[in-house]
Design a protein around this motif. Structure first.
Motif, PDB file in Angstrom:
ATOM      1  N   ASN A  77      12.741   7.909  -2.293  1.00 43.16           N
ATOM      2  CA  ASN A  77      11.523   7.117  -2.217  1.00 43.16           C
ATOM      3  C   ASN A  77      11.221   6.770  -0.759  1.00 43.16           C
ATOM      4  O   ASN A  77      12.109   6.822   0.094  1.00 43.16           O
ATOM      5  N   VAL A  78       9.977   6.440  -0.484  1.00 43.68           N
ATOM      6  CA  VAL A  78       9.558   6.044   0.862  1.00 43.68           C
ATOM      7  C   VAL A  78       9.038   4.613   0.798  1.00 43.68           C
ATOM      8  O   VAL A  78       8.108   4.319   0.044  1.00 43.68           O
ATOM      9  N   ILE A  79       9.659   3.731   1.569  1.00 38.06           N
ATOM     10  CA  ILE A  79       9.235   2.341   1.639  1.00 38.06           C
ATOM     11  C   ILE A  79       8.724   2.071   3.049  1.00 38.06           C
ATOM     12  O   ILE A  79       9.490   2.161   4.011  1.00 38.06           O
TER      13      ILE A  79
ATOM     14  N   TYR B 154      10.955  -9.348   3.462  1.00 38.97           N
ATOM     15  CA  TYR B 154      12.239  -9.396   2.754  1.00 38.97           C
ATOM     16  C   TYR B 154      12.210  -8.474   1.537  1.00 38.97           C
ATOM     17  O   TYR B 154      13.179  -7.754   1.272  1.00 38.97           O
ATOM     18  N   PHE B 155      11.131  -8.498   0.781  1.00 38.93           N
ATOM     19  CA  PHE B 155      11.045  -7.621  -0.388  1.00 38.93           C
ATOM     20  C   PHE B 155      11.050  -6.162   0.041  1.00 38.93           C
ATOM     21  O   PHE B 155      11.642  -5.304  -0.625  1.00 38.93           O
ATOM     22  N   GLY B 156      10.365  -5.853   1.154  1.00 36.43           N
ATOM     23  CA  GLY B 156      10.396  -4.483   1.663  1.00 36.43           C
ATOM     24  C   GLY B 156      11.801  -4.057   2.049  1.00 36.43           C
ATOM     25  O   GLY B 156      12.219  -2.928   1.780  1.00 36.43           O
ATOM     26  N   ASP B 157      12.540  -4.962   2.692  1.00 33.37           N
ATOM     27  CA  ASP B 157      13.936  -4.664   3.024  1.00 33.37           C
ATOM     28  C   ASP B 157      14.745  -4.388   1.755  1.00 33.37           C
ATOM     29  O   ASP B 157      15.556  -3.463   1.706  1.00 33.37           O
ATOM     30  N   GLY B 158      14.518  -5.218   0.722  1.00 34.02           N
ATOM     31  CA  GLY B 158      15.239  -5.013  -0.530  1.00 34.02           C
ATOM     32  C   GLY B 158      14.882  -3.701  -1.191  1.00 34.02           C
ATOM     33  O   GLY B 158      15.750  -2.986  -1.698  1.00 34.02           O
ATOM     34  N   MET B 159      13.597  -3.350  -1.204  1.00 36.04           N
ATOM     35  CA  MET B 159      13.178  -2.077  -1.782  1.00 36.04           C
ATOM     36  C   MET B 159      13.843  -0.909  -1.063  1.00 36.04           C
ATOM     37  O   MET B 159      14.302   0.047  -1.707  1.00 36.04           O
ATOM     38  N   ALA B 160      13.876  -0.974   0.262  1.00 36.88           N
ATOM     39  CA  ALA B 160      14.480   0.119   1.024  1.00 36.88           C
ATOM     40  C   ALA B 160      15.966   0.243   0.720  1.00 36.88           C
ATOM     41  O   ALA B 160      16.517   1.348   0.742  1.00 36.88           O
ATOM     42  N   LYS B 161      16.619  -0.869   0.417  1.00 36.34           N
ATOM     43  CA  LYS B 161      18.041  -0.816   0.105  1.00 36.34           C
ATOM     44  C   LYS B 161      18.300  -0.247  -1.286  1.00 36.34           C
ATOM     45  O   LYS B 161      19.173   0.604  -1.466  1.00 36.34           O
ATOM     46  N   VAL B 162      17.525  -0.706  -2.271  1.00 36.53           N
ATOM     47  CA  VAL B 162      17.819  -0.322  -3.657  1.00 36.53           C
ATOM     48  C   VAL B 162      17.172   0.996  -4.055  1.00 36.53           C
ATOM     49  O   VAL B 162      17.562   1.585  -5.060  1.00 36.53           O
TER      50      VAL B 162
ATOM     51  N   ALA C  44      12.397   5.952 -13.465  1.00 34.84           N
ATOM     52  CA  ALA C  44      11.010   6.295 -13.163  1.00 34.84           C
ATOM     53  C   ALA C  44      10.665   6.057 -11.693  1.00 34.84           C
ATOM     54  O   ALA C  44       9.653   6.573 -11.195  1.00 34.84           O
ATOM     55  N   VAL C  45      11.501   5.261 -11.005  1.00 31.83           N
ATOM     56  CA  VAL C  45      11.250   4.982  -9.583  1.00 31.83           C
ATOM     57  C   VAL C  45      11.909   6.080  -8.759  1.00 31.83           C
ATOM     58  O   VAL C  45      13.006   5.929  -8.219  1.00 31.83           O
ATOM     59  N   LYS C  46      11.252   7.203  -8.703  1.00 32.98           N
ATOM     60  CA  LYS C  46      11.778   8.369  -7.993  1.00 32.98           C
ATOM     61  C   LYS C  46      10.603   9.150  -7.415  1.00 32.98           C
ATOM     62  O   LYS C  46       9.603   9.382  -8.110  1.00 32.98           O
ATOM     63  N   GLY C  47      10.718   9.544  -6.161  1.00 33.99           N
ATOM     64  CA  GLY C  47       9.634  10.270  -5.519  1.00 33.99           C
ATOM     65  C   GLY C  47       8.402   9.425  -5.298  1.00 33.99           C
ATOM     66  O   GLY C  47       7.285   9.931  -5.259  1.00 33.99           O
ATOM     67  N   ARG C  48       8.603   8.129  -5.110  1.00 35.28           N
ATOM     68  CA  ARG C  48       7.491   7.199  -4.956  1.00 35.28           C
ATOM     69  C   ARG C  48       7.373   6.732  -3.506  1.00 35.28           C
ATOM     70  O   ARG C  48       8.350   6.732  -2.755  1.00 35.28           O
ATOM     71  N   SER C  49       6.177   6.294  -3.143  1.00 33.08           N
ATOM     72  CA  SER C  49       5.970   5.683  -1.833  1.00 33.08           C
ATOM     73  C   SER C  49       5.281   4.346  -2.022  1.00 33.08           C
ATOM     74  O   SER C  49       4.357   4.212  -2.830  1.00 33.08           O
ATOM     75  N   VAL C  50       5.761   3.337  -1.284  1.00 35.84           N
ATOM     76  CA  VAL C  50       5.237   1.980  -1.401  1.00 35.84           C
ATOM     77  C   VAL C  50       4.942   1.434  -0.016  1.00 35.84           C
ATOM     78  O   VAL C  50       5.779   1.540   0.888  1.00 35.84           O
ATOM     79  N   LEU C  51       3.772   0.870   0.150  1.00 39.93           N
ATOM     80  CA  LEU C  51       3.423   0.135   1.358  1.00 39.93           C
ATOM     81  C   LEU C  51       3.550  -1.348   1.062  1.00 39.93           C
ATOM     82  O   LEU C  51       2.999  -1.850   0.078  1.00 39.93           O
ATOM     83  N   VAL C  52       4.283  -2.058   1.915  1.00 37.13           N
ATOM     84  CA  VAL C  52       4.483  -3.496   1.772  1.00 37.13           C
ATOM     85  C   VAL C  52       3.793  -4.196   2.936  1.00 37.13           C
ATOM     86  O   VAL C  52       4.083  -3.902   4.102  1.00 37.13           O
ATOM     87  N   VAL C  53       2.872  -5.108   2.623  1.00 32.07           N
ATOM     88  CA  VAL C  53       2.163  -5.856   3.660  1.00 32.07           C
ATOM     89  C   VAL C  53       2.149  -7.331   3.299  1.00 32.07           C
ATOM     90  O   VAL C  53       2.264  -7.705   2.133  1.00 32.07           O
ATOM     91  N   GLY C  54       1.994  -8.172   4.313  1.00 31.83           N
ATOM     92  CA  GLY C  54       1.925  -9.602   4.081  1.00 31.83           C
ATOM     93  C   GLY C  54       2.865 -10.373   4.978  1.00 31.83           C
ATOM     94  O   GLY C  54       3.109  -9.987   6.124  1.00 31.83           O
TER      95      GLY C  54
ATOM     96  N   ALA D  94      11.884   5.558   4.100  1.00 27.47           N
ATOM     97  CA  ALA D  94      12.866   6.302   3.307  1.00 27.47           C
ATOM     98  C   ALA D  94      14.280   5.991   3.727  1.00 27.47           C
ATOM     99  O   ALA D  94      15.147   6.827   3.627  1.00 27.47           O
ATOM    100  N   GLY D  95      14.542   4.754   4.136  1.00 29.15           N
ATOM    101  CA  GLY D  95      15.907   4.475   4.514  1.00 29.15           C
ATOM    102  C   GLY D  95      16.214   3.020   4.617  1.00 29.15           C
ATOM    103  O   GLY D  95      17.016   2.510   3.873  1.00 29.15           O
ATOM    104  N   CYS D  96      15.631   2.305   5.551  1.00 31.89           N
ATOM    105  CA  CYS D  96      16.030   0.927   5.784  1.00 31.89           C
ATOM    106  C   CYS D  96      14.809   0.052   5.906  1.00 31.89           C
ATOM    107  O   CYS D  96      13.773   0.487   6.358  1.00 31.89           O
ATOM    108  N   GLY D  97      14.956  -1.223   5.567  1.00 33.22           N
ATOM    109  CA  GLY D  97      13.864  -2.155   5.730  1.00 33.22           C
ATOM    110  C   GLY D  97      13.525  -2.329   7.186  1.00 33.22           C
ATOM    111  O   GLY D  97      14.346  -2.165   8.042  1.00 33.22           O
ATOM    112  N   VAL D  98      12.276  -2.682   7.480  1.00 38.25           N
ATOM    113  CA  VAL D  98      11.804  -2.768   8.842  1.00 38.25           C
ATOM    114  C   VAL D  98      11.678  -4.199   9.259  1.00 38.25           C
ATOM    115  O   VAL D  98      11.124  -4.975   8.552  1.00 38.25           O
TER     116      VAL D  98
END
Length: 287
Positions: free
Chosen positions: A98-100, A85-93, A69-79, A22-26
């Motif tokens: 939302n929880v990334i 990089y995509f996870g970092d971008g999701m956390a920024k935008v 529509a992208v509100k109150g969502r949670s996404v797990l990024v693996v790979g 919910a804040g920054c890419g990891v």
């Protein structure tokens, strides 16, 4: 890294990873390691067949705006590192509301190899996803999962105590790829969670045939498991057209010095991925 003053940044530590929630890419430990498969390559040039025409217009490179529509969502990024990089971008935008959970790992794919690219021993962390991903699914209960492995697994790898390093072009590699992807999908589709895969941009030189075969394999996985909620996101069409896969669009560089998406393209592609996950497509803006 600049942010709006209202944005809060939080991180928590789990074994071998720093997960941004919910804040920054990891960035995982050892995040400065460069993916060989993502290193700068010769300028791509691909001639698409009529059945796979990408058109002549400049590639869209994602979306400019996030859907409401992208509100109150949670996404797990693996790979692999592109996943990171995509996870970092999701956390920024999409950090507001939302929880990334970004568990992308540079230098890791789905294959669990003995060695990679020239006999280098595989990182131990790359062998742990069958144990770690079920924990993430249980702990975070994501609304959707992004599984991105289409870049690192272009890299030659050996397994089953063989000294021969293979790529996706070989039957033994493909058999293991499909087996491990099936195992991953069993884990990630728990509770009916949808899983999103992406293909790769098409390269030239020694990478072209490999990238085409990888895209075929990823497409086959998505087709096999579509009834389980597995979807394929056409990243190739976001980065390439019938003239090739340019390094710049509208005067902006698409890739950084390591061959990964630069900030501008990373954020637009992350926006596009989220829109595809939760809004059934783009928000309709390309500027």
């Amino acid at each position: 890294m600049s942010t709006r003053s209202s944005r809060r940044w939080a991180a928590l530590t789990v074994p071998a990873l720093l997960l941004a929630v919910a804040g920054c890419g990891v960035l995982e430990s050892g995040s400065d390691q460069q993916d060989p498969a993502a290193a700068p390559l010769p300028s791509p040039s691909v001639t698409a067949s009529p059945s796979s025409s990408l058109g002549s217009a400049p590639p869209p490179v994602g979306d400019a705006e996030l859907s409401p529509a992208v509100k109150g969502r949670s996404v797990l990024v693996v790979g692999d590192s592109w996943a990171r990089y995509f996870g970092d971008g999701m956390a920024k935008v999409a950090s507001d509301g939302n929880v990334i959970v970004n568990a992308g790992l540079g230098g890791c794919g789905i294959m669990m190899p003995d060695t990679v690219q020239g006999g280098k021993k595989s990182q131990s962390i790359c062998l742990k996803w069958p144990q770690e991903w079920p924990q993430y699914m249980k702990q975070y209960k994501p609304d959707a999962v992004l599984l991105r492995t289409a870049n690192w697994d272009l890299t030659p790898q050996s397994f089953d105590r063989s000294e021969v390093e293979l790529t996706i072009e070989y039957a033994a590699f493909r058999e293991r790829f499909f087996k491990n992807m099936a195992r991953a999908i069993d884990i990630l589709t728990q509770n009916g969670t949808p899983v999103y895969l992406t293909n790769a941009r098409i390269e030239t030189g020694g990478w072209k045939s490999t990238s085409l075969k990888m895209n075929e394999a990823v497409r086959e996985v998505a087709e096999r498991y579509k009834d389980r909620g597995v979807h394929l996101l056409d990243l190739t069409a976001q980065l390439c057209n019938d003239s090739g896969c340019p390094s710049t669009v509208a005067g902006r560089k698409l890739y950084d010095d390591t061959g990964h998406p630069a900030d501008w393209s990373r954020d637009r592609l992350a926006t596009w991925i989220l829109n595809m996950m939760f809004a059934g497509g783009s928000a309709g803006t390309r500027s």
